[in-house]
Design an enzyme around this catalytic site. Sequence first.
Site, PDB file in Angstrom:
ATOM      1  N   GLU A  60     -43.864 -23.191  -1.913  1.00  0.00           N
ATOM      2  CA  GLU A  60     -45.028 -22.612  -1.267  1.00  0.00           C
ATOM      3  C   GLU A  60     -45.687 -23.691  -0.418  1.00  0.00           C
ATOM      4  O   GLU A  60     -46.327 -24.612  -0.933  1.00  0.00           O
ATOM      5  CB  GLU A  60     -46.015 -22.073  -2.302  1.00  0.00           C
ATOM      6  CG  GLU A  60     -47.144 -21.247  -1.694  1.00  0.00           C
ATOM      7  CD  GLU A  60     -48.523 -21.863  -1.871  1.00  0.00           C
ATOM      8  OE1 GLU A  60     -49.509 -21.221  -1.461  1.00  0.00           O
ATOM      9  OE2 GLU A  60     -48.626 -22.981  -2.393  1.00  0.00           O
ATOM     10  N   ASP A  83     -45.914 -24.137  -6.423  1.00  0.00           N
ATOM     11  CA  ASP A  83     -47.203 -23.962  -5.767  1.00  0.00           C
ATOM     12  C   ASP A  83     -47.687 -25.268  -5.134  1.00  0.00           C
ATOM     13  O   ASP A  83     -47.524 -26.352  -5.699  1.00  0.00           O
ATOM     14  CB  ASP A  83     -48.234 -23.491  -6.804  1.00  0.00           C
ATOM     15  CG  ASP A  83     -49.596 -23.261  -6.223  1.00  0.00           C
ATOM     16  OD1 ASP A  83     -49.764 -22.265  -5.504  1.00  0.00           O
ATOM     17  OD2 ASP A  83     -50.500 -24.090  -6.477  1.00  0.00           O
TER      18      ASP A  83
END
Length: 655
Positions: free
Chosen positions: A378, A310
């Site tokens: 991401e 992330d």
Amino acid sequence: MGVQEGAASQSDDGRAGDSMAPNEAHALTGGDKPAVPMAKANGEPEPDVETGNGRPEPEFCGLTKEELMRYANDPFWVRLRWALFVFFWLVWLAMLVAAILIVVLGPKCAPVKELDWWQKDALYQVYPLSFKDDNGDGYGDVAGIRSKLGYLTDLGVKSLWLSPVYKSPMKDFGYDISDFRAIDPVFGTMEDFDGLLADVKGKGMHLIMDLVPNHSSDEHEWFQRSVRREAPYTDYYVWSDGVLGGPPNQWLSVFGGPAWTYNEQRGQFYYHQFLSHQPDLNFRNPAVQREMEDVIRFWLEKGVDGFRLDALKHLYETPDLTRTEPRMPGKTGSTWEDLDHWGVTTDLPETFDTLASWRLICDEFEEKDQHHRLLMAEVYGETSNLMEYYGNGTNLADFPFNFLLVERLKTAADLTGTGLQAAVSEWRDAQPNGTWSNWVLGNHDNSRVASRVGEEAADALNMMLLLLPGTPVSYYGEELAMTDGEVPPARVRDPAGRDPQRTPMLWSGEENAGFSSGGVPWLPVNANFREMNVEAQLAADASHLKVYRQLQRLRASTDSLTAGNYTELLVDEQIFSFMRTRSGSPGFVVVINTSDQTVSANLSVSKMLPAEGSVSVRSSQSVSEQTRPGTRVQFNAVPLGPKEGLVLSFVPKSE
């Protein structure tokens, strides 16, 4: 006289033409040797037959054995025979050596590499808070996910990506982690997680964790001890003195407002690219790097199959806190989105060095069991910048997430054939050689695709998602064409406005849509849950869910749709179509009508296409008898209803 007269009489009855020419007689009589007189019937010798010049015709006689042996043993002929014999075998040997050299040293065809699990599987994102509540407290949990593995396997899902289930105060719903090695009680226990992982493995599935390396919660022990300046945690986070009583600079948080917050106890500002409850870790500190490496090893040793990383591009920021972030070209505002962060607070070179070290850890585990560990980055941004996260194709991420279809399909007006083609081509054209694509229509941070462009187009877009070359990533509920839920002000959870795309999964028409058997769901269920739920769509003759299952099964049934070639066919404002082919496998055409009109599409632009194909899958709203599954359709006149998609199979022609 008698002989001559006889010859004349033969000529008279037509047999004189049988007499021999002089040279033929000479050959048969053996040259100048004396002729043996022939006997007459009465025993008297026959007179010699003379040639036209009056000389007797010689007899033919071949070489005697002695003469042949004399020639055979002649030194000249002996040497010639040996020379020809040696020459023959030298030529043969040279040809043999040349053939071997061509085989050994000649250019080789690249071996056909078998696709790995993460390339063949379609990934399915589970947002745990909203997937299934097992204990009745209104919050989804690990046991709830475990109870629905049968549904996922029936759906064709083999790889799950779990949004965070780590221990967290839930200021950002799990993306603010207070313990990277523990499960939050809202989701259950570590024993629950181990049971889920065992069941996943038992079903031949894969589990990918969502790792948040950029920051922790401000309730993490590391941060609390860093506030107190306890060694070795003093510099685990990015701390700085202020300037003239204010923050060190004017950097902004992604969520708005300053990226610096003052801590009274420590007497310094700490940096946070997201919420003030999410302080950024200082990856310039080797101790922090080792901590995160240990976290990665902890979960890999448990048996997870990889990580979604992330907010990876935020991992580092320039150490020069005097640098400013200029506005993006054409921007006039002063929000985070208006500024160019590249090289200042995002995408620094050190990020790729750290990512490479995590890849090496995954490779260590792969060397032990020959099982690949997936790394997905991401990152949002310019496509050309995202390509850097591929590295050389093996040393960094397996792929950075491709959000082009999320970013380009904001409204129904954005859904055009040329628009789809532009998004697909932009990613494929930018990819480094040897890297793998991926496709995404939605996630927990973005409005659902069925709300953005319309429910009618959901099946067609799933056809594209699942059958384009690359790894498709589905967000829970997309198989149902779930739309954003309505969240009244009194029940809003997320100040950033992401609640609508995170509403509970619609399992049935029962109370709470079958999501929870007891408590009030943490977010309200969608108003249309009685029609759009799993049970209702399984019972229907045609539904979004059934189309999704058909597509998954089709994808798994043939190499054409995972490893096949990709060829675009007709593309215009209304139509987007492409073909997937692979030698020895059936071919498939995907054609999408993005318009609100019924159209006829001429796809006969490839020599590999025969005159017609057979309908394999069609959108759930389709009712035309011309496109019933199994029906033969002419490729030069494919009928399509509004927002309809078709998958057609065919036997490719050789070009």
